[in-house]
Scaffold this motif. Structure first.
Motif, PDB file in Angstrom:
ATOM      1  N   ILE A 320       0.851  -1.186   0.000  1.00 22.30           N
ATOM      2  CA  ILE A 320       0.000   0.000   0.000  1.00 22.30           C
ATOM      3  C   ILE A 320       0.891   1.242   0.000  1.00 22.30           C
ATOM      4  O   ILE A 320       1.843   1.314   0.781  1.00 22.30           O
ATOM      5  N   PRO A 321       0.602   2.241  -0.837  1.00 22.06           N
ATOM      6  CA  PRO A 321       1.432   3.457  -0.857  1.00 22.06           C
ATOM      7  C   PRO A 321       1.304   4.242   0.441  1.00 22.06           C
ATOM      8  O   PRO A 321       0.376   4.039   1.230  1.00 22.06           O
ATOM      9  N   ASP A 322       2.225   5.159   0.672  1.00 22.89           N
ATOM     10  CA  ASP A 322       2.177   6.000   1.872  1.00 22.89           C
ATOM     11  C   ASP A 322       0.994   6.958   1.844  1.00 22.89           C
ATOM     12  O   ASP A 322       0.533   7.410   2.907  1.00 22.89           O
ATOM     13  N   SER A 323       0.524   7.293   0.659  1.00 20.44           N
ATOM     14  CA  SER A 323      -0.590   8.235   0.552  1.00 20.44           C
ATOM     15  C   SER A 323      -1.512   7.822  -0.588  1.00 20.44           C
ATOM     16  O   SER A 323      -1.065   7.256  -1.599  1.00 20.44           O
ATOM     17  N   TRP A 324      -2.791   8.107  -0.392  1.00 16.65           N
ATOM     18  CA  TRP A 324      -3.789   7.847  -1.425  1.00 16.65           C
ATOM     19  C   TRP A 324      -4.975   8.771  -1.178  1.00 16.65           C
ATOM     20  O   TRP A 324      -5.469   8.881  -0.062  1.00 16.65           O
ATOM     21  N   SER A 472      -7.062  23.556   9.634  1.00 17.27           N
ATOM     22  CA  SER A 472      -5.935  22.968   8.911  1.00 17.27           C
ATOM     23  C   SER A 472      -5.089  22.129   9.874  1.00 17.27           C
ATOM     24  O   SER A 472      -5.262  22.183  11.090  1.00 17.27           O
ATOM     25  N   GLY A 473      -4.146  21.369   9.288  1.00 17.79           N
ATOM     26  CA  GLY A 473      -3.279  20.520  10.080  1.00 17.79           C
ATOM     27  C   GLY A 473      -3.877  19.145  10.292  1.00 17.79           C
ATOM     28  O   GLY A 473      -4.911  18.801   9.727  1.00 17.79           O
ATOM     29  N   VAL A 474      -3.227  18.337  11.104  1.00 17.26           N
ATOM     30  CA  VAL A 474      -3.696  16.982  11.406  1.00 17.26           C
ATOM     31  C   VAL A 474      -4.501  17.026  12.700  1.00 17.26           C
ATOM     32  O   VAL A 474      -3.979  17.376  13.760  1.00 17.26           O
ATOM     33  N   TYR A 475      -5.779  16.665  12.597  1.00 17.37           N
ATOM     34  CA  TYR A 475      -6.678  16.753  13.743  1.00 17.37           C
ATOM     35  C   TYR A 475      -6.422  15.626  14.730  1.00 17.37           C
ATOM     36  O   TYR A 475      -6.503  14.443  14.394  1.00 17.37           O
ATOM     37  N   TYR A 476      -6.130  16.002  15.967  1.00 21.63           N
ATOM     38  CA  TYR A 476      -6.011  15.044  17.070  1.00 21.63           C
ATOM     39  C   TYR A 476      -6.635  15.674  18.300  1.00 21.63           C
ATOM     40  O   TYR A 476      -6.307  16.812  18.663  1.00 21.63           O
ATOM     41  N   THR A 498       5.382  15.544   6.388  1.00 23.84           N
ATOM     42  CA  THR A 498       6.818  15.512   6.125  1.00 23.84           C
ATOM     43  C   THR A 498       7.616  14.965   7.300  1.00 23.84           C
ATOM     44  O   THR A 498       8.726  14.443   7.120  1.00 23.84           O
ATOM     45  N   ASP A 499       7.036  15.054   8.515  1.00 24.88           N
ATOM     46  CA  ASP A 499       7.736  14.499   9.680  1.00 24.88           C
ATOM     47  C   ASP A 499       7.221  13.108  10.050  1.00 24.88           C
ATOM     48  O   ASP A 499       7.467  12.607  11.152  1.00 24.88           O
ATOM     49  N   GLY A 500       6.485  12.485   9.119  1.00 29.98           N
ATOM     50  CA  GLY A 500       6.113  11.087   9.287  1.00 29.98           C
ATOM     51  C   GLY A 500       4.815  10.801  10.011  1.00 29.98           C
ATOM     52  O   GLY A 500       4.493   9.641  10.274  1.00 29.98           O
ATOM     53  N   GLU A 501       4.024  11.833  10.333  1.00 25.94           N
ATOM     54  CA  GLU A 501       2.758  11.598  11.025  1.00 25.94           C
ATOM     55  C   GLU A 501       1.703  11.127  10.023  1.00 25.94           C
ATOM     56  O   GLU A 501       1.424  11.801   9.021  1.00 25.94           O
ATOM     57  N   GLN A 502       1.070   9.985  10.292  1.00 30.55           N
ATOM     58  CA  GLN A 502       0.054   9.425   9.400  1.00 30.55           C
ATOM     59  C   GLN A 502      -1.320  10.001   9.716  1.00 30.55           C
ATOM     60  O   GLN A 502      -1.660  10.248  10.875  1.00 30.55           O
ATOM     61  N   TYR A 503      -2.118  10.183   8.676  1.00 27.86           N
ATOM     62  CA  TYR A 503      -3.455  10.740   8.871  1.00 27.86           C
ATOM     63  C   TYR A 503      -4.427  10.160   7.845  1.00 27.86           C
ATOM     64  O   TYR A 503      -4.055   9.668   6.786  1.00 27.86           O
ATOM     65  N   TRP A 504      -5.720  10.222   8.217  1.00 29.81           N
ATOM     66  CA  TRP A 504      -6.807   9.867   7.325  1.00 29.81           C
ATOM     67  C   TRP A 504      -7.323  11.125   6.628  1.00 29.81           C
ATOM     68  O   TRP A 504      -7.284  12.214   7.212  1.00 29.81           O
ATOM     69  N   ILE A 505      -7.825  10.982   5.415  1.00 28.50           N
ATOM     70  CA  ILE A 505      -8.457  12.093   4.694  1.00 28.50           C
ATOM     71  C   ILE A 505      -9.967  11.866   4.762  1.00 28.50           C
ATOM     72  O   ILE A 505     -10.489  10.879   4.241  1.00 28.50           O
ATOM     73  N   VAL A 506     -10.667  12.766   5.431  1.00 33.29           N
ATOM     74  CA  VAL A 506     -12.092  12.589   5.707  1.00 33.29           C
ATOM     75  C   VAL A 506     -12.895  13.725   5.077  1.00 33.29           C
ATOM     76  O   VAL A 506     -12.556  14.904   5.236  1.00 33.29           O
ATOM     77  N   ARG A 507     -13.958  13.356   4.359  1.00 30.25           N
ATOM     78  CA  ARG A 507     -14.858  14.348   3.754  1.00 30.25           C
ATOM     79  C   ARG A 507     -16.065  14.555   4.644  1.00 30.25           C
ATOM     80  O   ARG A 507     -16.731  13.607   5.049  1.00 30.25           O
ATOM     81  N   GLY A 518     -13.979  21.629   3.114  1.00 30.83           N
ATOM     82  CA  GLY A 518     -14.920  20.568   3.427  1.00 30.83           C
ATOM     83  C   GLY A 518     -14.280  19.284   3.909  1.00 30.83           C
ATOM     84  O   GLY A 518     -14.987  18.321   4.229  1.00 30.83           O
ATOM     85  N   TYR A 519     -12.946  19.225   3.975  1.00 34.49           N
ATOM     86  CA  TYR A 519     -12.208  18.020   4.379  1.00 34.49           C
ATOM     87  C   TYR A 519     -11.446  18.270   5.677  1.00 34.49           C
ATOM     88  O   TYR A 519     -11.213  19.419   6.071  1.00 34.49           O
ATOM     89  N   VAL A 520     -11.039  17.164   6.324  1.00 38.42           N
ATOM     90  CA  VAL A 520     -10.219  17.231   7.521  1.00 38.42           C
ATOM     91  C   VAL A 520      -9.224  16.073   7.495  1.00 38.42           C
ATOM     92  O   VAL A 520      -9.573  14.961   7.098  1.00 38.42           O
ATOM     93  N   LYS A 521      -8.000  16.357   7.901  1.00 39.43           N
ATOM     94  CA  LYS A 521      -6.990  15.316   8.082  1.00 39.43           C
ATOM     95  C   LYS A 521      -7.066  14.854   9.536  1.00 39.43           C
ATOM     96  O   LYS A 521      -6.852  15.654  10.443  1.00 39.43           O
ATOM     97  N   MET A 522      -7.354  13.572   9.743  1.00 36.99           N
ATOM     98  CA  MET A 522      -7.532  13.051  11.096  1.00 36.99           C
ATOM     99  C   MET A 522      -6.421  12.059  11.440  1.00 36.99           C
ATOM    100  O   MET A 522      -6.132  11.139  10.662  1.00 36.99           O
ATOM    101  N   SER A 523      -5.813  12.261  12.592  1.00 34.41           N
ATOM    102  CA  SER A 523      -4.680  11.452  13.012  1.00 34.41           C
ATOM    103  C   SER A 523      -5.031   9.958  13.070  1.00 34.41           C
ATOM    104  O   SER A 523      -6.121   9.573  13.490  1.00 34.41           O
ATOM    105  N   MET A 524      -4.072   9.114  12.633  1.00 34.94           N
ATOM    106  CA  MET A 524      -4.232   7.660  12.743  1.00 34.94           C
ATOM    107  C   MET A 524      -3.854   7.146  14.132  1.00 34.94           C
ATOM    108  O   MET A 524      -4.044   5.959  14.424  1.00 34.94           O
TER     109      MET A 524
END
Length: 546
Positions: A320-324, A472-476, A498-507, A518-524
């Motif tokens: 699985i790629p790092d991003s999709w 904006s940013g990664v929501y945690y 860029t510093d390796g933090e993984q996140y989900w892309i949520v609509r 309309g989107y949010v990046k949510m921490s894994m």
């Protein structure tokens, strides 16, 4: 009399006549609306699109009103003469009308359906809707945004009979985009409301008591008129200017101003103390957290993953790629706006079906959330049922759509943002469901499923002020629950900072004016907010002509 003298006198009469005409035009008095009236109108937002017929019976002296929506599909009756908090609300539920009675502590003011024109400028005569009319205008210029709101109101020439309200400006009902609003009035009768108009319908003889006033429809009315009593607070002025806010009374404006500054301080302090994400003022900034939850979230439910149905199997040795991000591949449907209705579950279900449709045909459809709301009250999932604007269950809804026989297009079954009667038409079905698949609440399985299967329907915990104002940013959120969930959204992909933090892309379904378009990046991290807890996706029926 010589011809020259006659011509000179004629010019004087023409000149004086033009002055008198201009003077009379400028002195045309603005209408003053009576305390008692009845008026019908159609509220239109062409770009949504929405065309909502309403009839209002207004009795200011006795602090009472009745509002009929969609020719009686829903009704509000406010009886301030009996009790300043007394209101009856008739709504459709499971293809029948139910009456709710609230006599709590919230004092409701009468709904503004005719604007205060006392400070508007009379701009002369014109023609509107095929009638000769007098025209009044109000203009607000917002230098910070280089935008002008233009308001116009038309009455039948020489009378106070309303014909049309027209506005071009910031959308203050469904978001903050520049938009056109129209109210076409008809059947205006001064002193037209009588005692019998405010009697509660027979369905209210056995009304259900509630302390929750379903005021989403009411909020749409007075908010479109300009507020001529603007606050002198700079930040609040910027807010009401940017989002086109207006309030039915000065006291209500002061109340909203207090709420705004409480939210403003929270955002300012949060951004000083946190770097992982940023918050920003949005169209929720004049709402309390309680109002935000009531109008935009579902009742909190404890979610236990259901693996009795078909379960997704991750391919062996899969890379699985790092991003999709399905937005990059056309399969993430456009962001919609649920408005002041708890229909996020329907938007989540429809969005996942739209994604599957695109992957099967290469065409992104626009399918009907309203059909799902109106026609899936009873599901085949034990102990689960949908409740229209009051919430629903995504897995059960897939089963219900399968049983009904499919889903219709938005254009054939447009979104109302209020519960209605089921109008399903089998010959207008454009997609059918064969089954749905659960995904194990394991991070790698969820990543694999969204990568291979398209946009997924999920539920999250969104009840926190930090989510309300995410920008904006990664929501945690450390206070988030992974099992107590209250909002349905779509999982569109994943990525890594860029510093390796993984996140989900949520609509989300709160318009492009919320979050990051309309989107949010949510921490894994640690299944924060329950992204991985309830994950499902549909499979389209084979053999159907798409």
């Amino acid at each position: 009399m010589s011809f020259k003298l006659f011509f000179f006198i004629l010019l004087i009469f023409v000149f004086v006549g033009s002055i008198e005409t201009k003077t009379s035009r400028l002195k045309r008095a603005a209408p003053v609306w009576p305390d008692n009236f009845k008026v019908s109108f159609v509220f239109s937002l062409p770009e949504v699109p929405e065309n909502q017929p309403m009839t209002v019976f207004h009795d200011k002296a006795n602090n009472r009103e009745r509002i009929d929506y969609y020719n009686g599909l829903a009704t509000d009756i406010q009886r301030g003469d009996e009790n300043p908090t007394n209101i009856y609300q008739v709504r459709v539920a499971q293809d029948k009308q139910i009456c709710y009675h609230d006599s709590g502590v919230v004092i409701l003011e009468l709904t503004q359906v005719l604007p205060d024109l006392s400070q508007w400028v009379y701009t002369g005569k014109t023609v509107r809707r095929g009638q000769k009319v007098d025209s009044f205008q109000w203009i607000d210029y917002y230098p910070d945004y280089n935008k002008t709101n233009i308001y116009k109101f038309y009455t039948i020439e020489g009378s106070d009979y309303p014909v049309q309200f027209w506005m071009m400006g910031y959308d203050n009902v469904f978001g903050s985009h520049y938009d056109e609003y129209i109210l076409n009035y008809y059947d205006y009768i001064p002193d037209g409301s009588v005692e019998s108009d405010f009697e509660s319908p027979t369905v209210c003889d056995n009304s259900e008591k509630t302390t929750v006033v379903n005021s989403g429809l009411r909020l749409k009315l007075g908010n479109i008129f300009p507020n001529v009593k603007a606050s002198n607070k700079k930040e609040f002025n910027n807010f009401i200017n940017k989002f086109g806010k207006s309030y039915p009374s000065h006291s209500e404006m002061l109340k909203r101003q207090t709420i705004f500054y409480k939210n403003h301080d929270y955002i300012t302090n949060f951004n000083k103390e946190n770097s992982h994400m940023k918050l920003a003022i949005n169209h929720f900034a004049d709402l309390t957290d309680e109002e935000y939850k009531k109008f935009y979230l579902l009742p909190t439910r404890t979610v236990v993953p259901d693996f009795t149905n078909k379960v997704y199997e991750r391919p062996a040795n899969e890379e699985i790629p790092d991003s999709w991000d399905w937005r990059d591949h056309g399969a993430s449907p456009p962001v919609k706006d649920q408005a002041a209705c708890g229909s996020c579950w329907a938007h989540s279900v429809i969005g996942s079906i739209e994604s599957q449709y695109y992957l099967a045909t290469g065409v992104m459809p626009d399918l009907s959330e309203q059909m799902v709301m109106d026609c899936t009250w009873n599901t085949t999932v034990q102990d689960l049922s949908n409740q229209g604007c009051q919430g629903g269950d995504e897995p059960g809804t897939f089963e219900a759509i399968k049983d009904i026989g499919g889903i219709m297009r938005e254009q054939d079954y447009p979104y109302l943002g209020v519960d209605g009667y089921c109008g399903f038409e089998k010959d207008k079905v454009v997609a059918q469901i064969e089954s749905y698949t659960n995904v194990n609440n394991i991070q790698e399985d969820v990543m694999s499923a969204v990568y291979n299967q398209g946009v997924l329907s999920i539920a999250i915990d969104a009840a926190h002020t930090s989510f309300k104002f995410y920008s904006s940013g990664v929501y945690y959120e450390s206070e988030c629950s992974s099992t107590e969930l209250d909002h349905a959204v779509l999982l569109s992909g994943f990525g890594k900072t860029t510093d390796g933090e993984q996140y989900w892309i949520v609509r989300n379904s709160w318009s492009v004016n919320w979050g990051d378009q309309g989107y949010v990046k949510m921490s894994m991290k640690d299944n924060n907010c329950g992204v991985e807890t309830e994950v499902v996706y549909p499979t389209l029926a084979r053999g159907f002509d798409y």
